[in-house]
Design a protein around this motif. Structure first.
Motif, PDB file in Angstrom:
ATOM      1  N   GLN A 147       0.836  -1.205   0.000  1.00 58.65           N
ATOM      2  CA  GLN A 147       0.000   0.000   0.000  1.00 58.65           C
ATOM      3  C   GLN A 147       0.868   1.251   0.000  1.00 58.65           C
ATOM      4  O   GLN A 147       0.564   2.226  -0.683  1.00 58.65           O
ATOM      5  CB  GLN A 147      -0.919   0.015   1.217  1.00 58.65           C
ATOM      6  N   PHE A 148       1.937   1.225   0.779  1.00 62.41           N
ATOM      7  CA  PHE A 148       2.849   2.375   0.821  1.00 62.41           C
ATOM      8  C   PHE A 148       3.463   2.615  -0.554  1.00 62.41           C
ATOM      9  O   PHE A 148       3.519   3.749  -1.030  1.00 62.41           O
ATOM     10  CB  PHE A 148       3.943   2.159   1.867  1.00 62.41           C
ATOM     11  N   ALA A 149       3.903   1.542  -1.212  1.00 64.32           N
ATOM     12  CA  ALA A 149       4.500   1.667  -2.547  1.00 64.32           C
ATOM     13  C   ALA A 149       3.481   2.217  -3.542  1.00 64.32           C
ATOM     14  O   ALA A 149       3.816   3.062  -4.381  1.00 64.32           O
ATOM     15  CB  ALA A 149       5.030   0.317  -3.017  1.00 64.32           C
ATOM     16  N   LEU A 150       2.233   1.764  -3.447  1.00 67.84           N
ATOM     17  CA  LEU A 150       1.189   2.256  -4.339  1.00 67.84           C
ATOM     18  C   LEU A 150       0.922   3.743  -4.092  1.00 67.84           C
ATOM     19  O   LEU A 150       0.781   4.525  -5.039  1.00 67.84           O
ATOM     20  CB  LEU A 150      -0.097   1.450  -4.140  1.00 67.84           C
ATOM     21  N   CYS A 151       0.899   4.156  -2.831  1.00 64.43           N
ATOM     22  CA  CYS A 151       0.714   5.572  -2.502  1.00 64.43           C
ATOM     23  C   CYS A 151       1.852   6.406  -3.078  1.00 64.43           C
ATOM     24  O   CYS A 151       1.625   7.483  -3.637  1.00 64.43           O
ATOM     25  CB  CYS A 151       0.638   5.775  -0.987  1.00 64.43           C
ATOM     26  N   TYR A 152       3.055   5.920  -2.956  1.00 58.92           N
ATOM     27  CA  TYR A 152       4.220   6.645  -3.478  1.00 58.92           C
ATOM     28  C   TYR A 152       4.124   6.800  -4.997  1.00 58.92           C
ATOM     29  O   TYR A 152       4.355   7.886  -5.533  1.00 58.92           O
ATOM     30  CB  TYR A 152       5.506   5.915  -3.087  1.00 58.92           C
ATOM     31  N   ARG A 153       3.737   5.720  -5.693  1.00 61.65           N
ATOM     32  CA  ARG A 153       3.619   5.797  -7.152  1.00 61.65           C
ATOM     33  C   ARG A 153       2.502   6.759  -7.559  1.00 61.65           C
ATOM     34  O   ARG A 153       2.645   7.524  -8.521  1.00 61.65           O
ATOM     35  CB  ARG A 153       3.389   4.405  -7.748  1.00 61.65           C
ATOM     36  N   ALA A 154       1.387   6.748  -6.836  1.00 62.30           N
ATOM     37  CA  ALA A 154       0.278   7.658  -7.151  1.00 62.30           C
ATOM     38  C   ALA A 154       0.697   9.110  -6.907  1.00 62.30           C
ATOM     39  O   ALA A 154       0.374  10.004  -7.704  1.00 62.30           O
ATOM     40  CB  ALA A 154      -0.942   7.308  -6.299  1.00 62.30           C
ATOM     41  N   TYR A 155       1.420   9.353  -5.832  1.00 63.04           N
ATOM     42  CA  TYR A 155       1.902  10.699  -5.514  1.00 63.04           C
ATOM     43  C   TYR A 155       2.847  11.193  -6.609  1.00 63.04           C
ATOM     44  O   TYR A 155       2.700  12.311  -7.114  1.00 63.04           O
ATOM     45  CB  TYR A 155       2.607  10.653  -4.155  1.00 63.04           C
ATOM     46  N   ALA A 156       3.804  10.366  -7.008  1.00 61.45           N
ATOM     47  CA  ALA A 156       4.758  10.753  -8.051  1.00 61.45           C
ATOM     48  C   ALA A 156       4.038  10.999  -9.378  1.00 61.45           C
ATOM     49  O   ALA A 156       4.349  11.966 -10.092  1.00 61.45           O
ATOM     50  CB  ALA A 156       5.827   9.675  -8.220  1.00 61.45           C
ATOM     51  N   ALA A 157       3.053  10.163  -9.705  1.00 63.81           N
ATOM     52  CA  ALA A 157       2.297  10.336 -10.949  1.00 63.81           C
ATOM     53  C   ALA A 157       1.491  11.638 -10.922  1.00 63.81           C
ATOM     54  O   ALA A 157       1.408  12.349 -11.929  1.00 63.81           O
ATOM     55  CB  ALA A 157       1.374   9.143 -11.167  1.00 63.81           C
ATOM     56  N   ALA A 158       0.915  11.975  -9.774  1.00 65.15           N
ATOM     57  CA  ALA A 158       0.157  13.222  -9.652  1.00 65.15           C
ATOM     58  C   ALA A 158       1.076  14.436  -9.822  1.00 65.15           C
ATOM     59  O   ALA A 158       0.722  15.400 -10.509  1.00 65.15           O
ATOM     60  CB  ALA A 158      -0.563  13.280  -8.301  1.00 65.15           C
ATOM     61  N   LEU A 159       2.256  14.374  -9.222  1.00 64.00           N
ATOM     62  CA  LEU A 159       3.210  15.478  -9.383  1.00 64.00           C
ATOM     63  C   LEU A 159       3.603  15.662 -10.844  1.00 64.00           C
ATOM     64  O   LEU A 159       3.654  16.779 -11.348  1.00 64.00           O
ATOM     65  CB  LEU A 159       4.469  15.224  -8.549  1.00 64.00           C
ATOM     66  N   LEU A 160       3.870  14.561 -11.527  1.00 62.86           N
ATOM     67  CA  LEU A 160       4.245  14.642 -12.942  1.00 62.86           C
ATOM     68  C   LEU A 160       3.104  15.194 -13.786  1.00 62.86           C
ATOM     69  O   LEU A 160       3.337  15.979 -14.705  1.00 62.86           O
ATOM     70  CB  LEU A 160       4.695  13.277 -13.453  1.00 62.86           C
ATOM     71  N   ASP A 161       1.869  14.778 -13.477  1.00 63.48           N
ATOM     72  CA  ASP A 161       0.721  15.309 -14.214  1.00 63.48           C
ATOM     73  C   ASP A 161       0.632  16.830 -14.075  1.00 63.48           C
ATOM     74  O   ASP A 161       0.374  17.531 -15.047  1.00 63.48           O
ATOM     75  CB  ASP A 161      -0.577  14.676 -13.714  1.00 63.48           C
ATOM     76  N   ILE A 162       0.836  17.323 -12.874  1.00 68.46           N
ATOM     77  CA  ILE A 162       0.767  18.773 -12.648  1.00 68.46           C
ATOM     78  C   ILE A 162       1.892  19.477 -13.387  1.00 68.46           C
ATOM     79  O   ILE A 162       1.686  20.494 -14.039  1.00 68.46           O
ATOM     80  CB  ILE A 162       0.817  19.090 -11.142  1.00 68.46           C
ATOM     81  N   GLN A 163       3.100  18.945 -13.294  1.00 72.04           N
ATOM     82  CA  GLN A 163       4.242  19.591 -13.935  1.00 72.04           C
ATOM     83  C   GLN A 163       4.159  19.558 -15.453  1.00 72.04           C
ATOM     84  O   GLN A 163       4.722  20.412 -16.119  1.00 72.04           O
ATOM     85  CB  GLN A 163       5.548  18.944 -13.482  1.00 72.04           C
ATOM     86  N   ASN A 164       3.434  18.594 -16.005  1.00 70.10           N
ATOM     87  CA  ASN A 164       3.332  18.465 -17.461  1.00 70.10           C
ATOM     88  C   ASN A 164       2.116  19.169 -18.042  1.00 70.10           C
ATOM     89  O   ASN A 164       1.849  19.049 -19.236  1.00 70.10           O
ATOM     90  CB  ASN A 164       3.329  16.990 -17.861  1.00 70.10           C
ATOM     91  N   GLN A 165       1.375  19.919 -17.232  1.00 76.92           N
ATOM     92  CA  GLN A 165       0.224  20.658 -17.741  1.00 76.92           C
ATOM     93  C   GLN A 165       0.719  21.787 -18.647  1.00 76.92           C
ATOM     94  O   GLN A 165       1.744  22.406 -18.368  1.00 76.92           O
ATOM     95  CB  GLN A 165      -0.598  21.232 -16.597  1.00 76.92           C
ATOM     96  N   PRO A 166      -0.011  22.063 -19.727  1.00 79.39           N
ATOM     97  CA  PRO A 166       0.424  23.091 -20.677  1.00 79.39           C
ATOM     98  C   PRO A 166       0.561  24.484 -20.065  1.00 79.39           C
ATOM     99  O   PRO A 166       1.394  25.271 -20.491  1.00 79.39           O
ATOM    100  CB  PRO A 166      -0.658  23.096 -21.752  1.00 79.39           C
ATOM    101  N   ASP A 167      -0.237  24.806 -19.059  1.00 83.97           N
ATOM    102  CA  ASP A 167      -0.177  26.146 -18.482  1.00 83.97           C
ATOM    103  C   ASP A 167       0.919  26.301 -17.430  1.00 83.97           C
ATOM    104  O   ASP A 167       1.149  27.393 -16.923  1.00 83.97           O
ATOM    105  CB  ASP A 167      -1.525  26.540 -17.878  1.00 83.97           C
TER     106      ASP A 167
END
Length: 109
Positions: free
Chosen positions: A45-65
């Motif tokens: 569960q901890f590993a899954l939380c970490y992967r979800a957190y990292a994916a969310a950060l990347l999504d925000i950083q890759n937004q066009p704006d």
């Protein structure tokens, strides 16, 4: 592109994978057992939380704006982490669901 904090520190690959001894329930220390009758998160569960957190950060950083590769504020990183933990504690057990919960209503923050 790597997910980074406002200070430019990468969050990907910071934590080595858990060893077999760390995953084995027989290796828990007596103090850990005394602290939690049932530990709040399993290693998976901890590993899954970490992967979800990292994916969310990347999504925000890759937004066009967003400026190209602009680091996120620490408060944003903390909010995302807390939202992932909250969703996991409430029973969400899939990467996309955890990430979706972390990013929900982001425009309000």
């Amino acid at each position: 592109m790597r997910a980074t904090t406002a200070q430019g520190h990468s969050i990907i690959g910071k934590f080595p994978p858990a060893s077999m001894a760390e995953r084995c329930s027989c290796s828990r220390l007596p103090m850990e057992e005394a602290m939690y009758a049932r530990p709040p998160f399993t290693p998976d569960q901890f590993a899954l939380c970490y992967r979800a957190y990292a994916a969310a950060l990347l999504d925000i950083q890759n937004q066009p704006d967003e400026p190209n590769g602009a680091p996120l504020a620490d408060s944003m990183c903390l909010m995302l982490a807390l939202r992932v933990i909250e969703a996991s504690a409430n029973g969400v057990r899939d990467l996309s669901g955890l990430k979706r919960h972390a990013l929900a209503d982001l425009a309000q923050h």
